[in-house]
Design an enzyme around this catalytic site. Structure first.
Site, PDB file in Angstrom:
ATOM      1  NE  ARG A 156     -21.387  77.953   2.746  1.00  0.00           N
ATOM      2  CZ  ARG A 156     -20.954  78.371   1.548  1.00  0.00           C
ATOM      3  NH1 ARG A 156     -21.782  78.992   0.729  1.00  0.00           N
ATOM      4  NH2 ARG A 156     -19.717  78.151   1.174  1.00  0.00           N
ATOM      5  CB  SER A 229     -15.945  76.938   5.206  1.00  0.00           C
ATOM      6  OG  SER A 229     -15.439  77.163   3.922  1.00  0.00           O
ATOM      7  CD  GLU A 325     -20.440  76.498   5.910  1.00  0.00           C
ATOM      8  OE1 GLU A 325     -19.364  77.052   5.698  1.00  0.00           O
ATOM      9  OE2 GLU A 325     -21.070  75.888   5.040  1.00  0.00           O
TER      10      GLU A 325
HETATM   11  N1  EPU Z   1      -7.947  83.873   2.380  1.00  0.00           N
HETATM   12  C1  EPU Z   1      -6.774  84.058   3.065  1.00  0.00           C
HETATM   13  N2  EPU Z   1      -6.264  83.003   3.767  1.00  0.00           N
HETATM   14  C2  EPU Z   1      -6.856  81.801   3.785  1.00  0.00           C
HETATM   15  C3  EPU Z   1      -8.054  81.604   3.090  1.00  0.00           C
HETATM   16  C4  EPU Z   1      -8.596  82.665   2.382  1.00  0.00           C
HETATM   17  O1  EPU Z   1      -6.192  85.146   3.070  1.00  0.00           O
HETATM   18  O2  EPU Z   1      -6.308  80.900   4.445  1.00  0.00           O
HETATM   19  C5  EPU Z   1      -8.512  85.012   1.649  1.00  0.00           C
HETATM   20  C6  EPU Z   1      -7.873  85.251   0.293  1.00  0.00           C
HETATM   21  O3  EPU Z   1      -7.759  86.638   0.127  1.00  0.00           O
HETATM   22  C7  EPU Z   1      -8.876  84.744  -0.701  1.00  0.00           C
HETATM   23  C8  EPU Z   1     -10.183  84.996   0.025  1.00  0.00           C
HETATM   24  O4  EPU Z   1      -9.873  84.812   1.413  1.00  0.00           O
HETATM   25  O5  EPU Z   1      -8.793  85.446  -1.889  1.00  0.00           O
HETATM   26  C9  EPU Z   1     -11.295  84.047  -0.360  1.00  0.00           C
HETATM   27  O6  EPU Z   1     -10.823  82.721  -0.225  1.00  0.00           O
HETATM   28  P1  EPU Z   1     -11.486  81.526  -1.034  1.00  0.00           P
HETATM   29  O7  EPU Z   1     -11.761  81.960  -2.414  1.00  0.00           O
HETATM   30  O8  EPU Z   1     -10.675  80.307  -0.794  1.00  0.00           O
HETATM   31  O9  EPU Z   1     -12.888  81.353  -0.401  1.00  0.00           O
HETATM   32  P2  EPU Z   1     -13.462  81.439   1.078  1.00  0.00           P
HETATM   33  O10 EPU Z   1     -14.224  82.703   1.213  1.00  0.00           O
HETATM   34  O11 EPU Z   1     -12.404  81.195   2.098  1.00  0.00           O
HETATM   35  C10 EPU Z   1     -15.733  80.373   0.372  1.00  0.00           C
HETATM   36  C11 EPU Z   1     -16.627  79.253   0.800  1.00  0.00           C
HETATM   37  C12 EPU Z   1     -16.081  77.923   0.314  1.00  0.00           C
HETATM   38  C13 EPU Z   1     -15.988  77.966  -1.213  1.00  0.00           C
HETATM   39  C14 EPU Z   1     -15.081  79.139  -1.607  1.00  0.00           C
HETATM   40  C15 EPU Z   1     -14.995  79.340  -3.100  1.00  0.00           C
HETATM   41  C16 EPU Z   1     -17.667  79.988   2.870  1.00  0.00           C
HETATM   42  C17 EPU Z   1     -17.807  79.780   4.321  1.00  0.00           C
HETATM   43  N3  EPU Z   1     -16.771  79.221   2.246  1.00  0.00           N
HETATM   44  O12 EPU Z   1     -14.487  80.215   1.054  1.00  0.00           O
HETATM   45  O13 EPU Z   1     -17.035  76.923   0.671  1.00  0.00           O
HETATM   46  O14 EPU Z   1     -15.471  76.756  -1.715  1.00  0.00           O
HETATM   47  O15 EPU Z   1     -15.599  80.368  -1.049  1.00  0.00           O
HETATM   48  O16 EPU Z   1     -16.141  79.935  -3.575  1.00  0.00           O
HETATM   49  O17 EPU Z   1     -18.375  80.820   2.282  1.00  0.00           O
HETATM   50  C18 EPU Z   1     -17.595  75.390   2.430  1.00  0.00           C
HETATM   51  O18 EPU Z   1     -18.588  76.090   2.630  1.00  0.00           O
HETATM   52  O19 EPU Z   1     -17.357  74.359   3.086  1.00  0.00           O
HETATM   53  C19 EPU Z   1     -16.624  75.819   1.427  1.00  0.00           C
HETATM   54  C20 EPU Z   1     -15.462  75.193   1.240  1.00  0.00           C
END
Ligand code: EPU
Length: 329
Positions: A156, A229, A325
């Site tokens: 990012r 995010s 972010e």
């Molecule tokens: N999780 C939770 N609770 C939540 C959300 C997530 O426990 O409410 C945990 C879960 O264990 C899950 C892990 O976090 O397995 C990862 O969650 P997720 O795959 O939804 O991804 P994220 O890390 O929360 C990132 C990006 C997203 C992108 C997703 C999928 C960032 C800041 N965000 O989210 O990007 O869509 O991965 O690859 O890196 C964005 O940047 O606006 C965005 C939506």
């Protein structure tokens, strides 16, 4: 009024707001010195939170073209105007059988800001696809170009996020996409979704699986104001991650290339009890705690205050500092 576009649905205006549809038009604006300082360059406003009106000039690119520069049997090099809607470009690539951007389907925003922000999802970052970025120096109107290596890409992050780079407007991004189908399915949830669909693994089925995943987890900004995010996932030292892991063995943690550990911001926020909670109309999305939403009439200040509370409680419980972010003005 010069309302600034933003996907949080916050009312905010700029002293001046200009759109331009070519590099020459932007250079004319600069030459005629019609721009009141400071200048803020925006895309679709999908990563912005306004807590007040913007006392300065807001610029928006409407440079919209997708131009093939070179092509052979293996790959295509394509130049794209900064004002093209990101997902329109992804759809165009998928239709033409160009592999690379399909995992980034449905991410809101435009091509220029995608390159500034290094958008990423489902195991792919846009930096993986970029060859160069072109822009204009807003002080002089001079054209500039950065090869990928000069863009300083990281999670990012790019050099265009540095305060001293704010006087450049990105006008074009050059991508290299592949014509060989080599799907990127390292994100287990995506691999599972593609397998579940029972369809052959094509660019279209991957795109559709990504769209379905996003729609099931992330709010549509047309229906519920948000900026994706709100925080980045925090990256900590291995030592700190191990200490946390001993207290919270179920904590998700992912090693990074530089030997540190990326934690899940959403998990940390959820553990602090924030998921689905609201302060007035500013709320934490019930299906994804990393996303803050405007349930109707939240002000930018209310959303900002909610983010402060979240940062405070995550710091208190886990000793980890979340970073936003979203850019706050
Ligand atoms: N999780 C939770 N609770 C939540 C959300 C997530 O426990 O409410 C945990 C879960 O264990 C899950 C892990 O976090 O397995 C990862 O969650 P997720 O795959 O939804 O991804 P994220 O890390 O929360 C990132 C990006 C997203 C992108 C997703 C999928 C960032 C800041 N965000 O989210 O990007 O869509 O991965 O690859 O890196 C964005 O940047 O606006 C965005 C939506």
């Amino acid at each position: 009024m010069n309302q600034i576009p933003n996907t949080f649905g916050i009312q905010a205006s700029a002293s001046q707001l200009f759109s331009y549809s070519s590099v020459e038009e932007l250079q004319t604006l600069i030459r005629e010195q019609r721009l009141t300082l400071p200048i803020l360059h925006v895309g679709a406003g999908s990563n912005l939170l306004f807590t007040k009106d913007y006392e300065g000039t807001v610029l928006h690119s409407e440079i919209r073209y997708i131009r093939v520069m070179e092509e052979d049997v293996r790959q295509v090099i394509v130049a794209v105007g900064a004002g093209v809607c990101w997902d329109d470009f992804v759809a165009y690539g998928v239709e033409h059988g160009w592999q690379g951007a399909e995992n980034l389907s449905l991410i809101p925003g435009e091509v220029g800001s995608a390159a500034v922000q290094n958008i990423g999802a489902y195991g792919v970052e846009v930096a993986d696809l970029i060859l160069s970025v072109s822009g204009v120096d807003l002080r002089s109107g001079e054209l500039c170009q950065w090869q990928r290596e000069a863009c300083g890409y990281a999670y990012r992050y790019s050099i265009f996020k540095q305060p001293e780079m704010k006087h450049y407007a990105v006008t074009e991004v050059v991508f290299r996409l592949s014509k060989e189908v080599k799907p990127s399915l390292s994100y287990q949830g995506l691999a599972d979704a593609v397998a579940r669909s029972g369809a052959p693994c094509t660019l279209q089925t991957i795109r559709q699986a990504v769209i379905d995943l996003r729609q099931s987890k992330l709010p549509d900004p047309e229906l519920l104001g948000n900026a994706g995010s709100f925080f980045t996932n925090p990256v900590v030292s291995q030592q700190q991650a191990e200490a946390l892991r001993s207290s919270y063995p179920q904590m998700p943690a992912f090693p990074t290339a530089d030997g540190r550990v990326k934690l899940s911001g959403g998990w940390l926020i959820e553990q602090c009890g924030w998921k689905g909670r609201a302060l007035g109309d500013a709320a934490v999305y019930e299906k994804q705690a990393l996303v803050l939403v405007n349930k109707g009439r939240a002000t930018g200040e209310e959303i900002f205050r909610l983010s402060e509370e979240i940062i405070r409680s995550v710091k208190e419980k886990f000793g980890v500092t979340l970073s936003r972010e979203v850019n706050v003005f």
